[in-house]
Scaffold this motif. Structure first.
Motif, PDB file in Angstrom:
ATOM      1  N   ALA A   1       5.753 -36.657  50.141  1.00 16.02           N
ATOM      2  CA  ALA A   1       6.557 -35.498  50.556  1.00 16.02           C
ATOM      3  C   ALA A   1       6.749 -34.540  49.389  1.00 16.02           C
ATOM      4  O   ALA A   1       6.666 -33.317  49.555  1.00 16.02           O
TER       5      ALA A   1
ATOM      6  N   PRO B   1      -2.798 -27.775  53.984  1.00 12.34           N
ATOM      7  CA  PRO B   1      -1.731 -28.794  53.884  1.00 12.34           C
ATOM      8  C   PRO B   1      -2.267 -30.199  54.153  1.00 12.34           C
ATOM      9  O   PRO B   1      -3.282 -30.373  54.844  1.00 12.34           O
ATOM     10  N   PHE B   2      -1.581 -31.173  53.639  1.00  9.90           N
ATOM     11  CA  PHE B   2      -2.073 -32.547  53.617  1.00  9.90           C
ATOM     12  C   PHE B   2      -2.366 -33.073  55.015  1.00  9.90           C
ATOM     13  O   PHE B   2      -3.447 -33.613  55.272  1.00  9.90           O
ATOM     14  N   ARG B   3      -1.448 -32.930  55.912  1.00 10.04           N
ATOM     15  CA  ARG B   3      -1.625 -33.537  57.227  1.00 10.04           C
ATOM     16  C   ARG B   3      -2.775 -32.874  57.984  1.00 10.04           C
ATOM     17  O   ARG B   3      -3.564 -33.519  58.653  1.00 10.04           O
ATOM     18  N   ILE B   4      -2.851 -31.580  57.862  1.00 14.66           N
ATOM     19  CA  ILE B   4      -3.910 -30.855  58.560  1.00 14.66           C
ATOM     20  C   ILE B   4      -5.264 -31.258  57.988  1.00 14.66           C
ATOM     21  O   ILE B   4      -6.237 -31.458  58.723  1.00 14.66           O
TER      22      ILE B   4
ATOM     23  N   ASN C   1       3.718 -32.576  48.873  1.00 19.11           N
ATOM     24  CA  ASN C   1       3.573 -31.571  49.936  1.00 19.11           C
ATOM     25  C   ASN C   1       4.414 -30.335  49.636  1.00 19.11           C
ATOM     26  O   ASN C   1       3.993 -29.205  49.890  1.00 19.11           O
ATOM     27  N   VAL C   2       5.611 -30.577  49.124  1.00 11.26           N
ATOM     28  CA  VAL C   2       6.494 -29.436  48.837  1.00 11.26           C
ATOM     29  C   VAL C   2       5.927 -28.596  47.698  1.00 11.26           C
ATOM     30  O   VAL C   2       5.962 -27.367  47.739  1.00 11.26           O
TER      31      VAL C   2
ATOM     32  N   GLY D   1       3.587 -32.354  55.591  1.00  9.43           N
ATOM     33  CA  GLY D   1       2.255 -31.892  55.216  1.00  9.43           C
ATOM     34  C   GLY D   1       1.588 -31.048  56.287  1.00  9.43           C
ATOM     35  O   GLY D   1       0.379 -30.821  56.234  1.00  9.43           O
TER      36      GLY D   1
ATOM     37  N   GLN E   1       2.858 -28.197  46.825  1.00  8.93           N
ATOM     38  CA  GLN E   1       1.532 -27.651  47.055  1.00  8.93           C
ATOM     39  C   GLN E   1       1.611 -26.143  47.253  1.00  8.93           C
ATOM     40  O   GLN E   1       2.398 -25.637  48.057  1.00  8.93           O
TER      41      GLN E   1
ATOM     42  N   LEU F   1       7.424 -31.102  54.504  1.00 10.47           N
ATOM     43  CA  LEU F   1       7.503 -32.468  53.989  1.00 10.47           C
ATOM     44  C   LEU F   1       6.430 -33.348  54.620  1.00 10.47           C
ATOM     45  O   LEU F   1       5.853 -34.226  53.947  1.00 10.47           O
TER      46      LEU F   1
ATOM     47  N   GLY G   1      -4.450 -24.162  49.301  1.00  4.26           N
ATOM     48  CA  GLY G   1      -5.275 -25.108  50.047  1.00  4.26           C
ATOM     49  C   GLY G   1      -4.660 -25.481  51.365  1.00  4.26           C
ATOM     50  O   GLY G   1      -3.607 -24.966  51.782  1.00  4.26           O
TER      51      GLY G   1
END
Lengths: 318, 363
Positions: free
Chosen positions: B284, B295-298, B287-288, A114, B290, A112, B293
């Protein structure tokens, strides 16, 4: 040898055409089903896939996580793809029972946020490649109180649409109680398995949980009576399975006898159903998984233990 | 006439001798027996000749000895016979003598009879010895078998009590562990299904089932659909619950179009209350879903780090612009080594200068 179906009534020979109720996968996504055990027949999957089953009880310590682990692995051994979700936010135990605690690096909270993708958070069991574990959170992480249910719904949708195909079963291990964790866990479920023990405290909590499930729209609820001791039932120190059924009014999915192997398997991280000569409880879990697949219920229950009849020559040690 | 007492006394005397003695049949007219005050004893008939009656010769006291002993004792109640005249006495004597001989003959015959009886009725030991040894051996074997079986059962019971539960031997005995598994020689188990396999056997009539070596009695389930519906109605009346969809902190107002039953109040000190606004729901959800590629935060962290590096490099360039490269050579120390090295250094300097210019161009 012939098998009179005393335990289940939904027994059909393997070569009958599937009934219209059963879901047929699209040919593009159908995978060859291989069963590691040499059965004469395989249990026939009933209902629409993915079948989302929540295993709940209300009272803690009755055997939800044990049931989730063993039934889930039994389903994987039958050849079905299974995703087990540990929905206990804060107290995670399912990974311990499966022996996968060292392999859980990411949870749903990281997905969640990311920090990882969903497929990176799924832990595939090396013993059975069609069994995957997904944990909701690590002990110190938090999930917003109104957010968990939605998150689980998104998860289920994502699992349905993943490239390797939708799993056949999504089994959710519900936390104890009827608080936020319970509400989160039952959100995406279509059917429920209620685990209880034959004592009055568990029965009262179970009755309340059944009421909440029915209020939330889950009607397909079956019961597993755990930790049954036939010697105490015979001595009228414990309620019989039929008494429990009479009090709760649910159809029976399985009756699991008290077995010390459960504790050993828990401590070793090796589920019961994987024991090479099956134990009594392991056999019962396998039978319960079979009935879950076929959406069947028990038609006869074990009442008490009888002394084994011995022949004449058994006196001489035979 | 001999009285009953006398006959009984005589039988008592005979019991002292060996087994199989028969009573001497003595004509009652010959002897008159009188009971004494104390004990029954022979009483000699007072005749001219003493009557001696010989029974079976044995070590016990014979009646004739007793009669001889009695002669010396005083008799209070002694019956007397009638006086007999001389002629009558001779005839009686002759008669008496004949009777004695018959008695003797009778006694001898009885003795012979007794002896024959003894020979025809041997004791048990003699029977066993004389008969064939087969029946003896059969009896011995039966006794030995019973003894062995009882000893074995006792030993098994004792070993069961002594064996610790959960041990390997206990598991093997219970059928939960095969000895071949430990040695790696066991074959894989083939069972038809969990309901009918070597570990699950249904009894005749399907009233019992044997699972893992234990036999259990079965009983049919009695729950009907009507009872199930009754329970469902009971629970629908007892438990009224709606899933909470709106989560509000304490102090917030309830929106007008929201059902109050679906509002869940979060206490201010609840551990999850602080994280309500931390996560963007749309983000969120993305993110689920995806699948490929980074992940968003990384990715976001990676991008942030790259920006920071670029910013740092820009700062370094600005700092480096103040120093003239040719002037920098004047300040270099003379090399002590050969000229080749100086040429190499020049080449290296050129390379470093080119690389830095390339980096600046890339960024």
């Amino acid at each position: 040898m012939a098998s009179p179906r005393l335990f289940s009534t939904c027994h059909q020979p393997p070569f009958l055409p599937p009934s219209p109720q059963r879901f047929v996968k699209s040919p593009a996504k159908r995978r060859p089903i291989r069963s590691a055990l040499q059965f004469n027949r395989k249990p026939q999957l009933a209902g629409e896939t993915p079948r989302i089953v929540v295993i709940t009880s209300g009272k803690g310590g009755v055997g939800k996580t044990t049931t989730t682990a063993n039934v889930g692995l039994s389903l994987a051994r039958y050849g079905f793809s299974v995703v087990a979700i540990d929905a206990d936010i804060g107290l995670r135990n399912l990974d311990l029972l499966l022996g996968l605690e060292n392999r859980v690096n990411y949870t749903v909270v990281e997905v969640l946020n990311g920090d990882c993708r969903l497929d990176q958070a799924l832990v595939r069991d090396k013993r059975w490649s069609n069994f995957e574990l997904l944990c909701i959170s690590k002990p110190r992480s938090k999930l917003p109180i109104g957010f968990g249910g939605k998150a689980l719904e998104w998860l289920v949708e994502a699992l349905k649409s993943r490239p390797e195909g939708s799993p056949d079963f999504i089994i959710i291990d519900c936390p104890a109680g009827i608080d936020a964790g319970f509400i989160t866990a039952i959100t995406p479920a279509n059917e429920a398995v209620l685990v209880t023990t034959p004592d009055i405290t568990a029965l009262r909590d179970a009755d309340r949980v059944i009421g909440l499930l029915e209020c939330d729209g889950i009607r397909d609820i079956k019961m597993v009576v755990n930790r049954v001791r036939t010697d105490m039932i015979r001595g009228e120190d414990m309620m019989s399975v039929l008494d429990v059924q009479e009090m709760l009014g649910l159809s029976l999915l399985g009756v699991i006898p008290e077995d010390s192997e459960v504790i050993r398997s828990t401590n070793r991280g090796f589920p019961l159903v994987l024991n090479k000569p099956p134990t009594l409880a392991g056999l019962a879990f396998e039978q319960a998984a079979w009935r879950l697949v076929e959406q069947d219920s028990m038609k006869a229950v074990v009442v008490e233990e009888e002394p084994k009849k011995r022949g004449f020559f058994s006196f001489f040690g035979g | 006439m001999a009285s009953i007492d006398s006959l009984q006394f005589y039988s008592l005397c005979n019991l002292q001798s060996s087994i199989g003695r028969t009573k001497l049949q003595i004509p009652s007219s010959l002897v008159v027996f009188r009971r004494r005050h104390r004990n029954l004893k022979w009483v000699q008939v007072e005749t001219n000749q003493k009557f001696v009656c010989k029974s079976i010769a044995d070590d016990s006291s014979t009646p004739d000895e007793e009669t001889q002993n009695d002669d010396n004792e005083e008799d209070n109640d002694v019956a007397t016979t009638q006086s007999i005249t001389a002629s009558d006495s001779e005839s009686s004597i002759s008669r008496f003598r004949s009777m004695i001989t018959t008695i003797a003959h009778d006694s001898e015959s009885s003795i012979l009879k007794l002896r024959s009886m003894v020979t025809t009725l041997p004791p048990v030991i003699f029977v066993m010895k004389k008969s064939s040894g087969n029946s003896v051996w059969i009896g011995i074997s039966i006794v030995a078998t019973v003894l062995l079986a009882s000893l074995r059962a006792y030993a098994i019971r004792k070993s069961r009590d002594n064996r610790p539960p959960g041990s390997v031997s206990d598991l093997v005995r219970r059928g939960q562990l095969r000895s071949g598994d430990r040695r790696g020689i066991s074959k894989s188990l083939n069972y038809e299904d969990p309901f009918n396999n070597p570990f699950v056997k249904l009894g005749k009539g399907s009233s019992t089932v044997e699972m893992c070596g234990k036999v259990y009695k079965l009983a049919p389930v009695t729950l009907t659909e009507k009872e199930q519906s009754i329970h469902q109605k009971r629970r629908s009346r007892a438990y009224q619950w709606k899933r909470p969809t709106v989560f509000l902190k304490e102090g917030d107002t309830v929106p007008p179009d929201v059902d109050p039953d679906t509002v869940r109040w979060i206490p201010a000190n609840h551990p999850f209350a602080t994280t309500v606004s931390d996560i963007d729901q749309d983000l969120a959800q993305n993110n689920v879903y995806q699948k490929q590629g980074v992940p968003f935060r990384i990715r976001a962290e990676h991008e942030a780090m790259q920006k920071k590096l670029e910013a740092l490099q820009n700062e370094e360039k600005l700092n480096n612009l103040g120093i003239d490269s040719q002037n920098a050579r004047d300040f270099q120390r003379p090399y002590k080594f050969s000229g080749k090295l100086e040429e190499d250094d020049d080449v290296q300097e050129n390379h470093t200068g080119n690389s830095s210019s390339e980096e600046t161009q890339k960024s």
